[in-house]
Design a protein around this motif. Structure first.
Motif, PDB file in Angstrom:
ATOM      1  N   SER A   1      11.240   6.169   9.627  1.00 20.81           N
ATOM      2  CA  SER A   1      11.498   5.321   8.467  1.00 20.81           C
ATOM      3  C   SER A   1      11.608   3.779   9.082  1.00 20.81           C
TER       4      SER A   1
ATOM      5  N   GLU B   1       9.340   0.699   8.219  1.00 16.70           N
ATOM      6  CA  GLU B   1       9.833  -0.486   7.500  1.00 16.70           C
ATOM      7  C   GLU B   1       9.988  -1.480   8.097  1.00 16.70           C
TER       8      GLU B   1
ATOM      9  N   HIS C   1      14.297   4.090   0.995  1.00 18.57           N
ATOM     10  CA  HIS C   1      13.549   3.082   1.464  1.00 18.57           C
ATOM     11  C   HIS C   1      12.486   2.766   0.234  1.00 18.57           C
TER      12      HIS C   1
ATOM     13  N   LEU D   1       8.584   2.128   0.824  1.00 21.63           N
ATOM     14  CA  LEU D   1       7.484   3.061   1.786  1.00 21.63           C
ATOM     15  C   LEU D   1       6.912   4.216   0.953  1.00 21.63           C
TER      16      LEU D   1
ATOM     17  N   PRO E   1       3.936   1.805   5.068  1.00 19.56           N
ATOM     18  CA  PRO E   1       4.673   0.428   4.729  1.00 19.56           C
ATOM     19  C   PRO E   1       3.843  -0.177   3.778  1.00 19.56           C
TER      20      PRO E   1
END
Length: 258
Positions: free
Chosen positions: A25, A29, A55, A58, A78
């Motif tokens: 992640s 990100e 998130h 994402l 992303p």
């Protein structure tokens, strides 16, 4: 929510995976990289999705080669990145003796015997007189050149297209059972029509898995949605808990995979 608080949602053995997912992640990100994961089993996919969904920017896609594939690779993108390549290749294994079938455990054992990691291998699809395997694309050439035998049988390995995969039909049946407790040995005894003592002995012998993780603990508690397999017997899923009987027994709906 702090990382430690999130980890309370997972079993202790899943914390290593959770750490990896958090690293993926961060790459997506903070460093704006598209991340392709190894093959994940359904429980690992669920853990990954729970963490990545924290998130909101994402995007996640998964692919295991065909609709309903059990083991899948996950692509974490992303914002504004639309990489849809999941790095899959498809192989057809044909024994030299045409009347020989290739069993799933033998195929998996031979692939692992080449030094490959399980997370580089997707679903293994045994068929009559052959077997098809989905693997990470970077291993395709190696497997084609190095895999020469499955057990005692010589095999030829060829690449095939995605559309040439033959998906076996999965048959199931539903069974309503009552168990004295939600211990693993009690549920397996009912699910596979075994005595409680035999189920316990088989578990202690290392033949049981809950959600694709081995366990030797007959007293481990099972939960709704758990997939339980017993080597040599098959697989069941705890589909739903229906409540408790007047005698204090737990009422379950199980799915048996035939």
């Amino acid at each position: 929510m702090a990382k430690e608080e999130w980890f309370h949602h997972f079993r202790p053995e899943e914390k290593v995976l959770a750490e990896r997912v958090l690293d993926w992640s961060i790459l997506a990100e903070e460093r704006y990289q598209s991340v392709l994961t190894p093959f994940l089993n359904p429980r690992e996919q669920r853990v990954a999705q729970m963490l990545i969904n924290r998130h909101s920017d994402l995007a996640i896609t998964t692919d295991g080669g065909y609709e309903g594939a059990e083991r899948q690779r996950m692509r974490i993108n992303p914002p504004y990145v639309e990489d849809a390549d999941h790095g899959l290749i498809y192989l057809d294994l044909e024994p030299a003796e045409r009347d020989r079938d290739l069993r799933h455990p033998d195929v998996l054992g031979s692939l692992l015997g080449l030094g490959l990691k399980r997370d580089k291998l997707g679903d293994i699809l045994p068929l009559q007189g052959r077997c098809q395997v989905i693997v990470a694309v970077e291993l395709g050439d190696f497997i084609v050149s190095q895999l020469q035998r499955i057990g005692r049988h010589s095999v030829t390995v060829n690449r095939i297209d995605r559309g040439e995969l033959t998906i076996p039909t999965i048959s199931t049946e539903t069974a309503s059972v009552s168990v004295a407790s939600l211990r693993l040995d009690a549920v397996l005894a009912e699910g596979f029509r075994l005595s409680r003592s035999r189920a316990s002995a088989i578990i202690k012998n290392g033949q049981a898995q809950i959600n694709w993780k081995s366990t030797e603990n007959p007293a481990e508690t099972v939960a709704e949605g758990d997939m339980i397999s017993l080597r040599g017997f098959g697989r069941i899923q705890v589909w739903e808990k229906l409540g408790v009987s007047k005698k204090g027994r737990f009422l379950l709906n199980l799915i048996r995979y035939l």
